[in-house]
Design a protein around this motif. Structure first.
Motif, PDB file in Angstrom:
ATOM      1  N   ALA A  16      28.867  11.236  15.813  1.00  0.00           N
ATOM      2  CA  ALA A  16      28.445  12.013  15.974  1.00  0.00           C
ATOM      3  C   ALA A  16      29.633  13.250  16.095  1.00  0.00           C
ATOM      4  O   ALA A  16      29.492  14.305  15.301  1.00  0.00           O
ATOM      5  CB  ALA A  16      26.994  12.846  17.219  1.00  0.00           C
ATOM      6  N   GLU A  17      30.060  12.902  17.588  1.00  0.00           N
ATOM      7  CA  GLU A  17      30.643  14.183  17.558  1.00  0.00           C
ATOM      8  C   GLU A  17      31.998  13.687  16.713  1.00  0.00           C
ATOM      9  O   GLU A  17      32.612  15.116  16.703  1.00  0.00           O
ATOM     10  CB  GLU A  17      31.806  13.967  18.475  1.00  0.00           C
ATOM     11  N   TRP A  18      32.411  13.261  15.782  1.00  0.00           N
ATOM     12  CA  TRP A  18      33.706  13.184  14.909  1.00  0.00           C
ATOM     13  C   TRP A  18      33.007  14.358  14.066  1.00  0.00           C
ATOM     14  O   TRP A  18      33.163  14.988  13.283  1.00  0.00           O
ATOM     15  CB  TRP A  18      34.079  11.777  14.367  1.00  0.00           C
ATOM     16  N   LEU A  19      31.965  14.135  13.579  1.00  0.00           N
ATOM     17  CA  LEU A  19      31.139  14.890  12.150  1.00  0.00           C
ATOM     18  C   LEU A  19      30.426  16.061  12.743  1.00  0.00           C
ATOM     19  O   LEU A  19      31.047  16.798  11.710  1.00  0.00           O
ATOM     20  CB  LEU A  19      29.092  13.931  11.937  1.00  0.00           C
ATOM     21  N   GLU A  20      30.620  16.406  13.778  1.00  0.00           N
ATOM     22  CA  GLU A  20      30.728  18.054  14.093  1.00  0.00           C
ATOM     23  C   GLU A  20      31.574  18.453  14.190  1.00  0.00           C
ATOM     24  O   GLU A  20      32.023  19.769  13.586  1.00  0.00           O
ATOM     25  CB  GLU A  20      30.064  17.200  15.498  1.00  0.00           C
ATOM     26  N   THR A  21      32.966  17.562  14.666  1.00  0.00           N
ATOM     27  CA  THR A  21      34.790  18.612  14.480  1.00  0.00           C
ATOM     28  C   THR A  21      35.035  18.933  13.193  1.00  0.00           C
ATOM     29  O   THR A  21      34.996  19.544  12.893  1.00  0.00           O
ATOM     30  CB  THR A  21      35.466  17.123  15.009  1.00  0.00           C
ATOM     31  N   GLU A  22      34.585  18.092  12.544  1.00  0.00           N
ATOM     32  CA  GLU A  22      34.549  18.303  10.986  1.00  0.00           C
ATOM     33  C   GLU A  22      33.603  19.489  10.861  1.00  0.00           C
ATOM     34  O   GLU A  22      34.274  20.649   9.639  1.00  0.00           O
ATOM     35  CB  GLU A  22      33.873  16.570   9.929  1.00  0.00           C
ATOM     36  N   ILE A  23      32.219  19.885  11.300  1.00  0.00           N
ATOM     37  CA  ILE A  23      31.608  20.718  10.238  1.00  0.00           C
ATOM     38  C   ILE A  23      32.413  21.624  11.121  1.00  0.00           C
ATOM     39  O   ILE A  23      32.883  23.063  10.686  1.00  0.00           O
ATOM     40  CB  ILE A  23      30.067  20.772  10.904  1.00  0.00           C
ATOM     41  N   MET A  24      33.085  21.740  12.337  1.00  0.00           N
ATOM     42  CA  MET A  24      33.736  22.544  12.926  1.00  0.00           C
ATOM     43  C   MET A  24      34.541  23.452  12.328  1.00  0.00           C
ATOM     44  O   MET A  24      35.111  24.183  12.368  1.00  0.00           O
ATOM     45  CB  MET A  24      33.596  22.689  14.780  1.00  0.00           C
ATOM     46  N   SER A  25      35.411  22.737  12.081  1.00  0.00           N
ATOM     47  CA  SER A  25      36.997  22.567  11.354  1.00  0.00           C
ATOM     48  C   SER A  25      36.664  23.251  10.171  1.00  0.00           C
ATOM     49  O   SER A  25      37.627  23.824   9.289  1.00  0.00           O
ATOM     50  CB  SER A  25      37.520  21.718  11.189  1.00  0.00           C
TER      51      SER A  25
END
Length: 127
Positions: A16-25
């Motif tokens: 979930a955190e990896w996907l959040e980081t992908e969204i934020m980037s």
């Protein structure tokens, strides 16, 4: 990205955190389809049920939404939601830990403010 197996953070949370980081980037944008549980399972060599749990965690937080038969998509304004969530959870925890350490070291509030301001200035200069 490599997932950590140290047991400190569940794999589904890391997904979930990896996907959040992908969204934020900006790698994954608003209303864009995200990876399926099977794609994530293959990418990270994990069980699809674990990947699904990470996706469902994001859905529960309204960061992604389901389109029946099509998959999951990024909610409009997801980036802003993630930023608010991370500021609230992560930054507050870090500041609390910093204050606790300052108290142990008998650093006054004024001294701590000066230290933080100096660190921010140094950081800006290094950018």
């Amino acid at each position: 990205m490599k997932l950590s197996n140290d047991g400190l953070k569940p794999i589904y949370v890391q997904i979930a955190e990896w996907l959040e980081t992908e969204i934020m980037s900006g790698s994954i944008k608003d209303d864009e389809k995200i990876y399926s549980q099977y794609q994530l399972a293959e990418m990270f060599n994990i069980n699809p049920a674990t990947a699904a749990k990470g996706l469902n965690m994001l859905a529960d937080e309204n960061i992604v939404y389901k389109k029946r038969g099509l998959g999951m998509f990024v909610t409009p304004k997801a980036k802003e939601q993630i930023l608010m969530k991370r500021k609230d959870q992560i930054m507050k925890k870090m500041v609390f830990e910093l204050i606790a350490e300052a108290k142990r070291l008998e650093v006054s509030e004024d001294e701590l403010v000066v230290i933080v301001k100096q660190a921010m200035t140094t950081y800006k200069e290094e950018e």
